[in-house]
Enzyme design. Structure first.
Site, PDB file in Angstrom:
ATOM      1  N   SER A 161      19.321  28.238  29.870  1.00 32.00           N
ATOM      2  CA  SER A 161      19.903  26.901  29.993  1.00 32.00           C
ATOM      3  C   SER A 161      19.809  26.078  28.707  1.00 32.00           C
ATOM      4  O   SER A 161      18.793  26.084  28.024  1.00 32.00           O
ATOM      5  CB  SER A 161      19.200  26.132  31.110  1.00 32.00           C
ATOM      6  OG  SER A 161      19.714  24.816  31.165  1.00 32.00           O
ATOM      7  N   PHE A 162      20.882  25.333  28.412  1.00 28.98           N
ATOM      8  CA  PHE A 162      20.916  24.430  27.252  1.00 28.98           C
ATOM      9  C   PHE A 162      20.662  22.981  27.686  1.00 28.98           C
ATOM     10  O   PHE A 162      20.680  22.081  26.850  1.00 28.98           O
ATOM     11  CB  PHE A 162      22.299  24.464  26.580  1.00 28.98           C
ATOM     12  CG  PHE A 162      22.558  25.669  25.712  1.00 28.98           C
ATOM     13  CD1 PHE A 162      21.673  26.725  25.638  1.00 28.98           C
ATOM     14  CD2 PHE A 162      23.723  25.732  24.951  1.00 28.98           C
ATOM     15  CE1 PHE A 162      21.933  27.829  24.836  1.00 28.98           C
ATOM     16  CE2 PHE A 162      23.988  26.830  24.144  1.00 28.98           C
ATOM     17  CZ  PHE A 162      23.091  27.883  24.080  1.00 28.98           C
ATOM     18  N   THR A 194      21.090  24.259  39.234  1.00 31.36           N
ATOM     19  CA  THR A 194      21.904  25.369  38.757  1.00 31.36           C
ATOM     20  C   THR A 194      21.633  26.624  39.568  1.00 31.36           C
ATOM     21  O   THR A 194      20.950  26.578  40.605  1.00 31.36           O
ATOM     22  CB  THR A 194      21.726  25.575  37.222  1.00 31.36           C
ATOM     23  OG1 THR A 194      22.721  26.508  36.773  1.00 31.36           O
ATOM     24  CG2 THR A 194      20.351  26.076  36.854  1.00 31.36           C
ATOM     25  N   LYS A 245      22.898  25.681  44.154  1.00 34.94           N
ATOM     26  CA  LYS A 245      23.844  24.563  44.311  1.00 34.94           C
ATOM     27  C   LYS A 245      24.229  24.320  45.773  1.00 34.94           C
ATOM     28  O   LYS A 245      24.597  23.207  46.142  1.00 34.94           O
ATOM     29  CB  LYS A 245      25.100  24.803  43.470  1.00 34.94           C
ATOM     30  CG  LYS A 245      24.803  24.686  41.977  1.00 34.94           C
ATOM     31  CD  LYS A 245      26.028  24.913  41.123  1.00 34.94           C
ATOM     32  CE  LYS A 245      25.617  25.072  39.675  1.00 34.94           C
ATOM     33  NZ  LYS A 245      26.265  24.168  38.761  1.00 34.94           N
ATOM     34  N   ASP A 297      30.074  19.064  38.307  1.00 37.39           N
ATOM     35  CA  ASP A 297      30.819  20.233  37.790  1.00 37.39           C
ATOM     36  C   ASP A 297      32.319  20.001  37.961  1.00 37.39           C
ATOM     37  O   ASP A 297      33.127  20.502  37.161  1.00 37.39           O
ATOM     38  CB  ASP A 297      30.434  21.507  38.546  1.00 37.39           C
ATOM     39  CG  ASP A 297      29.090  22.068  38.115  1.00 37.39           C
ATOM     40  OD1 ASP A 297      28.629  21.742  37.012  1.00 37.39           O
ATOM     41  OD2 ASP A 297      28.504  22.845  38.898  1.00 37.39           O
ATOM     42  N   GLY A 341      33.688  35.506  41.587  1.00 38.42           N
ATOM     43  CA  GLY A 341      32.428  35.006  42.143  1.00 38.42           C
ATOM     44  C   GLY A 341      32.685  33.958  43.209  1.00 38.42           C
ATOM     45  O   GLY A 341      33.719  33.264  43.176  1.00 38.42           O
ATOM     46  N   GLY A 349      28.087  28.624  44.138  1.00 36.70           N
ATOM     47  CA  GLY A 349      28.187  27.171  44.091  1.00 36.70           C
ATOM     48  C   GLY A 349      29.170  26.676  43.046  1.00 36.70           C
ATOM     49  O   GLY A 349      29.983  25.776  43.331  1.00 36.70           O
ATOM     50  N   ALA A 350      29.140  27.225  41.845  1.00 36.07           N
ATOM     51  CA  ALA A 350      30.064  26.767  40.802  1.00 36.07           C
ATOM     52  C   ALA A 350      31.503  27.100  41.176  1.00 36.07           C
ATOM     53  O   ALA A 350      32.426  26.332  40.887  1.00 36.07           O
ATOM     54  CB  ALA A 350      29.695  27.394  39.460  1.00 36.07           C
ATOM     55  N   TYR A 408      28.058  29.576  28.793  1.00 31.09           N
ATOM     56  CA  TYR A 408      28.111  29.024  27.428  1.00 31.09           C
ATOM     57  C   TYR A 408      27.070  29.665  26.522  1.00 31.09           C
ATOM     58  O   TYR A 408      27.033  29.405  25.326  1.00 31.09           O
ATOM     59  CB  TYR A 408      27.899  27.506  27.475  1.00 31.09           C
ATOM     60  CG  TYR A 408      26.651  27.107  28.217  1.00 31.09           C
ATOM     61  CD1 TYR A 408      25.410  27.132  27.602  1.00 31.09           C
ATOM     62  CD2 TYR A 408      26.705  26.754  29.557  1.00 31.09           C
ATOM     63  CE1 TYR A 408      24.255  26.807  28.284  1.00 31.09           C
ATOM     64  CE2 TYR A 408      25.562  26.427  30.255  1.00 31.09           C
ATOM     65  CZ  TYR A 408      24.343  26.462  29.610  1.00 31.09           C
ATOM     66  OH  TYR A 408      23.194  26.151  30.308  1.00 31.09           O
TER      67      TYR A 408
HETATM   68  P1  NAP Z   1      25.583  31.361  42.260  1.00 27.45           P
HETATM   69  O1  NAP Z   1      25.691  30.286  43.284  1.00 27.45           O
HETATM   70  O2  NAP Z   1      24.412  32.273  42.302  1.00 27.45           O
HETATM   71  O3  NAP Z   1      26.936  32.195  42.322  1.00 27.45           O
HETATM   72  C1  NAP Z   1      27.256  33.231  41.436  1.00 27.45           C
HETATM   73  C2  NAP Z   1      28.266  34.167  42.128  1.00 27.45           C
HETATM   74  O4  NAP Z   1      28.574  35.193  41.206  1.00 27.45           O
HETATM   75  C3  NAP Z   1      27.693  34.838  43.369  1.00 27.45           C
HETATM   76  O5  NAP Z   1      28.002  34.110  44.517  1.00 27.45           O
HETATM   77  C4  NAP Z   1      28.338  36.211  43.349  1.00 27.45           C
HETATM   78  O6  NAP Z   1      29.574  36.223  44.079  1.00 27.45           O
HETATM   79  C5  NAP Z   1      28.645  36.446  41.881  1.00 27.45           C
HETATM   80  N1  NAP Z   1      27.651  37.332  41.266  1.00 27.45           N
HETATM   81  C6  NAP Z   1      26.305  37.174  41.217  1.00 27.45           C
HETATM   82  N2  NAP Z   1      25.720  38.194  40.564  1.00 27.45           N
HETATM   83  C7  NAP Z   1      26.727  39.025  40.196  1.00 27.45           C
HETATM   84  C8  NAP Z   1      26.769  40.265  39.506  1.00 27.45           C
HETATM   85  N3  NAP Z   1      25.659  40.870  39.062  1.00 27.45           N
HETATM   86  N4  NAP Z   1      27.990  40.843  39.320  1.00 27.45           N
HETATM   87  C9  NAP Z   1      29.123  40.265  39.765  1.00 27.45           C
HETATM   88  N5  NAP Z   1      29.124  39.082  40.438  1.00 27.45           N
HETATM   89  C10 NAP Z   1      27.955  38.485  40.640  1.00 27.45           C
HETATM   90  O7  NAP Z   1      25.581  30.729  40.779  1.00 27.45           O
HETATM   91  P2  NAP Z   1      26.337  29.403  40.269  1.00 27.45           P
HETATM   92  O8  NAP Z   1      25.436  28.257  40.343  1.00 27.45           O
HETATM   93  O9  NAP Z   1      27.671  29.353  40.941  1.00 27.45           O
HETATM   94  O10 NAP Z   1      26.506  29.720  38.697  1.00 27.45           O
HETATM   95  C11 NAP Z   1      27.285  30.805  38.274  1.00 27.45           C
HETATM   96  C12 NAP Z   1      27.413  30.831  36.751  1.00 27.45           C
HETATM   97  O11 NAP Z   1      28.153  29.704  36.278  1.00 27.45           O
HETATM   98  C13 NAP Z   1      26.086  30.808  36.003  1.00 27.45           C
HETATM   99  O12 NAP Z   1      26.190  31.674  34.891  1.00 27.45           O
HETATM  100  C14 NAP Z   1      25.974  29.379  35.551  1.00 27.45           C
HETATM  101  O13 NAP Z   1      25.175  29.235  34.395  1.00 27.45           O
HETATM  102  C15 NAP Z   1      27.428  29.042  35.256  1.00 27.45           C
HETATM  103  N6  NAP Z   1      27.712  27.604  35.343  1.00 27.45           N
HETATM  104  C16 NAP Z   1      28.015  26.925  34.194  1.00 27.45           C
HETATM  105  C17 NAP Z   1      28.309  25.580  34.263  1.00 27.45           C
HETATM  106  C18 NAP Z   1      28.665  24.815  33.016  1.00 27.45           C
HETATM  107  O14 NAP Z   1      28.535  23.589  32.997  1.00 27.45           O
HETATM  108  N7  NAP Z   1      29.142  25.477  31.989  1.00 27.45           N
HETATM  109  C19 NAP Z   1      28.298  24.910  35.483  1.00 27.45           C
HETATM  110  C20 NAP Z   1      28.010  25.639  36.617  1.00 27.45           C
HETATM  111  C21 NAP Z   1      27.712  26.988  36.543  1.00 27.45           C
HETATM  112  P3  NAP Z   1      29.962  37.531  44.964  1.00 27.45           P
HETATM  113  O15 NAP Z   1      28.685  37.914  45.671  1.00 27.45           O
HETATM  114  O16 NAP Z   1      31.014  37.031  45.890  1.00 27.45           O
HETATM  115  O17 NAP Z   1      30.439  38.585  44.042  1.00 27.45           O
END
Ligand code: NAP
Length: 250
Positions: free
Chosen positions: A14-15, A61, A65, A101, A128, A131-132, A208
């Site tokens: 995380s940044f 995060t 979420k 977000d 995916g 939450g995001a 990022y």
């Molecule tokens: P999350 O709730 O855990 O969801 C991630 C989703 O990705 C899971 O529901 C899963 O969907 C899929 N996934 C998980 N592990 C995987 C793997 N090994 N291979 C393929 N698919 C996989 O996480 P999140 O909070 O949504 O965050 C997801 C990403 O977005 C993170 O990297 C986070 O840092 C980034 N993000 C960035 C920002 C930003 O401001 N830039 C904001 C929010 C999130 P399925 O089970 O349906 O495949």
């Protein structure tokens, strides 16, 4: 001292802490601090709040979420519509959930090539279903796009499996909301037919760190436009700060 922070697990990538440390130094904000609180289980949140009664707000995060919602007393309208929370404001006995977000992704998308992929009626894939992804879907549907989820384990017929992705010629926008390729596992990338990507496509990776994931490198090599999640991170962080300081923007 006003204390803020970030919950999630793991948090090494995380940044956010660095972003707020720089912001506080740049803007001369001496009475605030922002810490990372890695929680192996969301059930540890109650303990964290007891240990830090001075906590005024926190970001949420991966992977909490959605899981954080039962711990909140109220959601604002956007967070309720999205079904995910990345910002919590603690005031008195209230724990109010917001989703910044939505603002971060929406503004960042509108900034790419003059908003080309924000024009209504385009076809989007979201990789995916966490939450995001929910915030991304909310923004894309508001723009009038059609949206299809791609999942490792499709819950129903409306969700695609990665093996279903054979023809991308009708797709305009692909948004990666999986953690695949995030530091330290930078050698990974989603399993999509990269050879089909062209200048028609925008590939938006919410990751990022690193700035250029393997997904974005391969997409760019195929001629697609690319955007990483850094601007989104900054926009959602500033929106969180505004909420914590009673200056929420619409
Ligand atoms: P999350 O709730 O855990 O969801 C991630 C989703 O990705 C899971 O529901 C899963 O969907 C899929 N996934 C998980 N592990 C995987 C793997 N090994 N291979 C393929 N698919 C996989 O996480 P999140 O909070 O949504 O965050 C997801 C990403 O977005 C993170 O990297 C986070 O840092 C980034 N993000 C960035 C920002 C930003 O401001 N830039 C904001 C929010 C999130 P399925 O089970 O349906 O495949």
């Amino acid at each position: 001292m006003r204390r803020y922070g970030l919950i999630g697990f793991p948090l090494g990538h995380s940044f956010s802490k660095g972003f707020f440390a720089e912001k506080f130094a740049r803007e001369g904000i001496a009475d605030a601090c922002y810490d990372t609180f890695p929680l192996a289980q969301i059930g540890e949140l109650a303990n964290l709040l007891n240990q830090h009664p001075d906590l005024q707000g926190f970001n949420v995060t991966i992977p909490y979420k959605e899981a954080v919602i039962p711990y909140l007393t109220r959601l604002d309208a956007t967070a309720a519509a999205v079904g995910a929370v990345n910002c919590v404001h603690l005031t008195g006995h209230e724990r109010v959930g917001y989703n910044t977000d939505v603002l971060g992704f929406g503004q960042s998308l509108r900034g790419v090539q003059g908003g080309r992929w924000a024009q209504a009626g385009q076809h989007a894939l979201i990789l995916g279903t966490g939450g995001a992804a929910k915030a991304v879907e909310y923004v894309l549907r508001q723009l009038g796009h059609t949206v299809q989820y791609v999942s490792r384990t499709p819950a129903d017929a409306s969700v695609l499996a990665y093996t279903d992705l054979r023809d991308l010629s009708h797709i305009d926008l692909i948004v990666n909301t999986t953690p695949l390729g995030m530091s330290p596992h930078t050698e990974r990338c989603p399993d999509i037919p990269y050879e089909q990507l062209t200048a028609r496509h925008l590939v938006f990776d919410l990751i990022y760190n690193p700035a250029q994931t393997l997904l974005l490198q391969r997409a760019a090599a195929s001629g697609a436009a690319t955007q990483n999640g850094l601007e989104m991170l900054h926009l959602q962080a500033e929106a969180s700060w505004a909420i914590w300081n009673g200056q929420q923007r619409g």
